[in-house]
Design a protein around this motif. Structure first.
Motif, PDB file in Angstrom:
ATOM      1  N   ARG A  36       0.799  -1.218   0.000  1.00 61.65           N
ATOM      2  CA  ARG A  36       0.000   0.000   0.000  1.00 61.65           C
ATOM      3  C   ARG A  36       0.834   1.272   0.000  1.00 61.65           C
ATOM      4  O   ARG A  36       0.567   2.203  -0.734  1.00 61.65           O
ATOM      5  N   ASP A  37       1.841   1.347   0.879  1.00 61.09           N
ATOM      6  CA  ASP A  37       2.626   2.575   0.983  1.00 61.09           C
ATOM      7  C   ASP A  37       3.962   2.255   1.626  1.00 61.09           C
ATOM      8  O   ASP A  37       4.160   1.162   2.176  1.00 61.09           O
ATOM      9  N   VAL A  38       4.884   3.235   1.576  1.00 55.19           N
ATOM     10  CA  VAL A  38       6.238   3.016   2.072  1.00 55.19           C
ATOM     11  C   VAL A  38       6.722   4.280   2.765  1.00 55.19           C
ATOM     12  O   VAL A  38       6.363   5.394   2.378  1.00 55.19           O
ATOM     13  N   SER A  39       7.525   4.109   3.806  1.00 58.32           N
ATOM     14  CA  SER A  39       8.052   5.238   4.570  1.00 58.32           C
ATOM     15  C   SER A  39       9.146   5.952   3.795  1.00 58.32           C
ATOM     16  O   SER A  39       9.528   5.545   2.692  1.00 58.32           O
ATOM     17  N   TYR A  40       9.693   7.009   4.386  1.00 56.68           N
ATOM     18  CA  TYR A  40      10.676   7.864   3.714  1.00 56.68           C
ATOM     19  C   TYR A  40      11.857   7.081   3.162  1.00 56.68           C
ATOM     20  O   TYR A  40      12.259   7.265   2.011  1.00 56.68           O
ATOM     21  N   ASP A  41      12.426   6.189   3.970  1.00 57.76           N
ATOM     22  CA  ASP A  41      13.634   5.476   3.567  1.00 57.76           C
ATOM     23  C   ASP A  41      13.383   4.020   3.196  1.00 57.76           C
ATOM     24  O   ASP A  41      14.330   3.267   2.958  1.00 57.76           O
ATOM     25  N   GLY A  42      12.116   3.596   3.166  1.00 61.03           N
ATOM     26  CA  GLY A  42      11.807   2.216   2.798  1.00 61.03           C
ATOM     27  C   GLY A  42      11.919   1.219   3.927  1.00 61.03           C
ATOM     28  O   GLY A  42      11.747   0.017   3.703  1.00 61.03           O
ATOM     29  N   SER A  43      12.174   1.680   5.150  1.00 56.26           N
ATOM     30  CA  SER A  43      12.332   0.740   6.263  1.00 56.26           C
ATOM     31  C   SER A  43      11.002   0.255   6.812  1.00 56.26           C
ATOM     32  O   SER A  43      10.947  -0.737   7.548  1.00 56.26           O
ATOM     33  N   VAL A  44       9.904   0.957   6.471  1.00 55.80           N
ATOM     34  CA  VAL A  44       8.566   0.560   6.908  1.00 55.80           C
ATOM     35  C   VAL A  44       7.663   0.471   5.681  1.00 55.80           C
ATOM     36  O   VAL A  44       7.658   1.369   4.837  1.00 55.80           O
ATOM     37  N   VAL A  45       6.911  -0.623   5.584  1.00 55.98           N
ATOM     38  CA  VAL A  45       5.988  -0.840   4.471  1.00 55.98           C
ATOM     39  C   VAL A  45       4.600  -1.089   5.034  1.00 55.98           C
ATOM     40  O   VAL A  45       4.439  -1.826   6.010  1.00 55.98           O
ATOM     41  N   LEU A  46       3.608  -0.471   4.417  1.00 61.06           N
ATOM     42  CA  LEU A  46       2.215  -0.687   4.776  1.00 61.06           C
ATOM     43  C   LEU A  46       1.596  -1.592   3.722  1.00 61.06           C
ATOM     44  O   LEU A  46       1.800  -1.388   2.516  1.00 61.06           O
ATOM     45  N   GLY A  47       0.857  -2.601   4.158  1.00 61.90           N
ATOM     46  CA  GLY A  47       0.280  -3.528   3.195  1.00 61.90           C
ATOM     47  C   GLY A  47      -0.889  -4.298   3.766  1.00 61.90           C
ATOM     48  O   GLY A  47      -1.350  -4.044   4.881  1.00 61.90           O
ATOM     49  N   ILE A  48      -1.380  -5.254   2.984  1.00 59.43           N
ATOM     50  CA  ILE A  48      -2.479  -6.120   3.393  1.00 59.43           C
ATOM     51  C   ILE A  48      -2.010  -7.566   3.318  1.00 59.43           C
ATOM     52  O   ILE A  48      -1.522  -8.013   2.278  1.00 59.43           O
ATOM     53  N   ASP A  49      -2.149  -8.293   4.424  1.00 60.84           N
ATOM     54  CA  ASP A  49      -1.816  -9.715   4.498  1.00 60.84           C
ATOM     55  C   ASP A  49      -3.097 -10.495   4.228  1.00 60.84           C
ATOM     56  O   ASP A  49      -4.027 -10.498   5.045  1.00 60.84           O
ATOM     57  N   MET A  50      -3.171 -11.160   3.068  1.00 63.11           N
ATOM     58  CA  MET A  50      -4.393 -11.867   2.703  1.00 63.11           C
ATOM     59  C   MET A  50      -4.609 -13.113   3.556  1.00 63.11           C
ATOM     60  O   MET A  50      -5.743 -13.526   3.781  1.00 63.11           O
ATOM     61  N   ALA A  51      -3.529 -13.711   4.038  1.00 60.68           N
ATOM     62  CA  ALA A  51      -3.676 -14.897   4.886  1.00 60.68           C
ATOM     63  C   ALA A  51      -4.316 -14.531   6.225  1.00 60.68           C
ATOM     64  O   ALA A  51      -5.144 -15.270   6.757  1.00 60.68           O
ATOM     65  N   ALA A  52      -3.932 -13.348   6.770  1.00 60.36           N
ATOM     66  CA  ALA A  52      -4.475 -12.892   8.048  1.00 60.36           C
ATOM     67  C   ALA A  52      -5.706 -12.015   7.871  1.00 60.36           C
ATOM     68  O   ALA A  52      -6.369 -11.678   8.853  1.00 60.36           O
ATOM     69  N   ARG A  53      -6.004 -11.623   6.632  1.00 60.68           N
ATOM     70  CA  ARG A  53      -7.128 -10.733   6.347  1.00 60.68           C
ATOM     71  C   ARG A  53      -7.022  -9.445   7.164  1.00 60.68           C
ATOM     72  O   ARG A  53      -7.991  -8.988   7.766  1.00 60.68           O
ATOM     73  N   ALA A  54      -5.837  -8.866   7.183  1.00 61.01           N
ATOM     74  CA  ALA A  54      -5.624  -7.656   7.982  1.00 61.01           C
ATOM     75  C   ALA A  54      -4.532  -6.802   7.350  1.00 61.01           C
ATOM     76  O   ALA A  54      -3.641  -7.309   6.652  1.00 61.01           O
ATOM     77  N   SER A  55      -4.603  -5.485   7.609  1.00 62.27           N
ATOM     78  CA  SER A  55      -3.529  -4.584   7.200  1.00 62.27           C
ATOM     79  C   SER A  55      -2.347  -4.742   8.149  1.00 62.27           C
ATOM     80  O   SER A  55      -2.521  -5.049   9.329  1.00 62.27           O
ATOM     81  N   PHE A  56      -1.158  -4.520   7.631  1.00 63.74           N
ATOM     82  CA  PHE A  56       0.030  -4.669   8.458  1.00 63.74           C
ATOM     83  C   PHE A  56       0.990  -3.505   8.229  1.00 63.74           C
ATOM     84  O   PHE A  56       0.972  -2.829   7.215  1.00 63.74           O
ATOM     85  N   ARG A  57       1.836  -3.322   9.240  1.00 65.03           N
ATOM     86  CA  ARG A  57       2.975  -2.420   9.140  1.00 65.03           C
ATOM     87  C   ARG A  57       4.215  -3.294   9.263  1.00 65.03           C
ATOM     88  O   ARG A  57       4.455  -3.900  10.306  1.00 65.03           O
ATOM     89  N   TRP A  58       4.990  -3.384   8.193  1.00 64.14           N
ATOM     90  CA  TRP A  58       6.187  -4.226   8.144  1.00 64.14           C
ATOM     91  C   TRP A  58       7.406  -3.365   8.407  1.00 64.14           C
ATOM     92  O   TRP A  58       7.568  -2.309   7.789  1.00 64.14           O
ATOM     93  N   ARG A  59       8.236  -3.793   9.339  1.00 67.54           N
ATOM     94  CA  ARG A  59       9.476  -3.071   9.645  1.00 67.54           C
ATOM     95  C   ARG A  59      10.665  -3.945   9.279  1.00 67.54           C
ATOM     96  O   ARG A  59      10.750  -5.098   9.710  1.00 67.54           O
ATOM     97  N   ARG A  60      11.548  -3.380   8.494  1.00 69.42           N
ATOM     98  CA  ARG A  60      12.718  -4.156   8.045  1.00 69.42           C
ATOM     99  C   ARG A  60      13.566  -4.574   9.244  1.00 69.42           C
ATOM    100  O   ARG A  60      13.938  -3.752  10.082  1.00 69.42           O
ATOM    101  N   GLY A  61      13.851  -5.868   9.310  1.00 65.20           N
ATOM    102  CA  GLY A  61      14.652  -6.411  10.394  1.00 65.20           C
ATOM    103  C   GLY A  61      13.886  -6.639  11.680  1.00 65.20           C
ATOM    104  O   GLY A  61      14.443  -7.154  12.654  1.00 65.20           O
ATOM    105  N   VAL A  62      12.593  -6.284  11.701  1.00 67.83           N
ATOM    106  CA  VAL A  62      11.787  -6.437  12.919  1.00 67.83           C
ATOM    107  C   VAL A  62      10.656  -7.427  12.703  1.00 67.83           C
ATOM    108  O   VAL A  62      10.499  -8.399  13.436  1.00 67.83           O
ATOM    109  N   GLY A  63       9.833  -7.171  11.679  1.00 69.14           N
ATOM    110  CA  GLY A  63       8.726  -8.070  11.399  1.00 69.14           C
ATOM    111  C   GLY A  63       7.424  -7.323  11.185  1.00 69.14           C
ATOM    112  O   GLY A  63       7.412  -6.106  10.956  1.00 69.14           O
ATOM    113  N   ILE A  64       6.328  -8.058  11.281  1.00 64.15           N
ATOM    114  CA  ILE A  64       4.991  -7.527  10.982  1.00 64.15           C
ATOM    115  C   ILE A  64       4.249  -7.140  12.255  1.00 64.15           C
ATOM    116  O   ILE A  64       4.326  -7.827  13.266  1.00 64.15           O
ATOM    117  N   GLU A  65       3.534  -6.022  12.159  1.00 63.81           N
ATOM    118  CA  GLU A  65       2.597  -5.600  13.198  1.00 63.81           C
ATOM    119  C   GLU A  65       1.243  -5.410  12.523  1.00 63.81           C
ATOM    120  O   GLU A  65       1.132  -4.641  11.563  1.00 63.81           O
TER     121      GLU A  65
END
Length: 399
Positions: free
Chosen positions: A94-123
């Protein structure tokens, strides 16, 4: 004959060197066999591209990111990257932060939006109380704030509101239509819709202001001061800038019948990029084009500003503009997706603003490959001409 060929090579190289701008082809390296892709998004710093690709291996879509050094990589749930789509998140970007370290998206398996952090994981983003579904659409430049939409059932009908997620995942419902056209760098301002006929500007702690009726604004500057789109004023109608704090409108006529479907604006609102279609006087389609606007200079067709790149391969779709107005993500006929670096140096392969040993090595190690950043003159192959262009600009840096 070899001497004639060398002279021709030198001439071609120096013709290309007359131009200071830089064009980078993204290509598809790292994705494997794909059957389609989604919208492309450029990070505000202009260094990362985000999209989702339908893999022929999994028969599913997966979010992926591109950088000039690493090419395309799929996103993993643990915050890592992979070239194997079977290990990747199943869903959409869906969208990406200034430097690409955070990605916003939709996880179809979980049927939920997520915030992905590089090196950290999904929230995963929680649904606001009383809603039965929600989707994140935009993320602030630091990746902490998210704007999106949430749905209620009201009297047998589905009703959408705008929602903002805080860095800790707390939700705030806002009485707008949930369209979220754009989001400011700080996450304090949202460009949305008051109703079907008016755009809306909202700021935390300030409230909402509706635009003129029948006006549609689709882009918001990073500082949250300027919206761009189409305004319908009692004295004029057409492309315009809206300054919500002052409720002031400024027409920016393009001297053509132009219908924009992509609105991109720099952090300070002084540079704009519109992707759309040109029509004749009878509103018959003429062509797709990308318009570029700078304060004090007005509108220009990208194909006319940069003929060295687009004379024979016209730019057709404008997808993204970096916060400083330097980088433009677009599609060019015959080239696919490219990034135009307005102030770069041809020969600066890795994009660090200097032509040096690293650039030379990148060309040498990719010799014979097809489109990519090492194809400096964008002729479809990494060869002697690209090597010559790097050598001819060796030691130069952007000042």
């Amino acid at each position: 004959m070899r001497r004639i060929g060398l002279v021709a090579l030198v001439c071609c190289g120096f013709v290309a060197l007359l131009y200071g701008q830089r064009l980078v082809c993204l290509g598809l390296e790292g994705l494997g066999p794909i059957g389609g892709f989604g919208p492309r998004r450029l990070s505000p710093n202009g260094k990362v591209v985000l999209s989702d690709f339908y893999s022929n291996i999994t028969d599913k879509p997966h979010p992926a990111m591109w950088t000039v050094r690493d090419r395309w990589w799929y996103l993993k749930r643990d915050g890592g990257l992979t070239r194997d789509p079977r290990e990747a998140i199943w869903g959409y970007a869906r969208d990406v932060s200034y430097d690409g370290s955070v990605v916003l998206g939709i996880d179809m398996a979980a049927r939920a939006s997520f915030r992905w952090r590089r090196g950290v994981g999904i929230e995963y983003l929680p649904f606001p109380p009383g809603t039965y579904r929600a989707v994140g659409l935009k993320v602030s430049w630091d990746g902490e704030w998210v704007a999106g939409a949430a749905a209620f059932w009201r009297g047998g009908y589905e009703e959408w509101w705008t929602v903002r997620w805080s860095p800790t995942g707390q939700t705030e419902l806002i009485d707008l239509m949930g369209r979220v056209q754009d989001f400011s760098a700080s996450g304090r301002e949202i460009l949305d819709a008051c109703n079907y006929f008016q755009s809306a500007f909202w700021r935390a702690g300030w409230g909402t202001r509706c635009s003129l009726p029948f006006s549609n604004f689709g882009g918001l500057s990073g500082d949250g001061r300027v919206a761009i789109g189409v305004g319908v004023h009692p004295e004029w109608s057409g492309l315009a800038r809206w300054f919500p704090d002052e409720d002031r409108y400024e027409p920016v006529p393009a001297n053509m019948r132009f219908s924009p479907f992509k609105h991109r604006v720099s952090f300070d609102g002084r540079v704009m990029l519109l992707g759309g279609s040109e029509y004749d006087r009878d509103w018959n389609f003429v062509r797709d084009l990308v318009l570029f606007w700078e304060e004090g200079r007005g509108w220009s067709d990208l194909n006319e500003i940069y003929p060295q790149f687009f004379r024979d391969r016209p730019a057709r779709n404008g997808y993204g503009l970096s916060g400083d107005g330097r980088y433009i993500l677009l599609e060019a006929e015959g080239l696919g997706d490219v990034i135009l670096d307005r102030f770069g140096i041809q020969g600066d392969v890795d994009g660090d603003d200097c032509v040096d040993d690293a650039d030379l090595l990148m060309v040498l190690f990719r010799f014979g490959r097809r489109y990519g950043p090492e194809d400096v003159n964008v002729d479809g192959i990494v060869d002697e001409q690209d090597l010559l262009m790097v050598l001819s600009r060796f030691g130069e840096c952007v000042r």
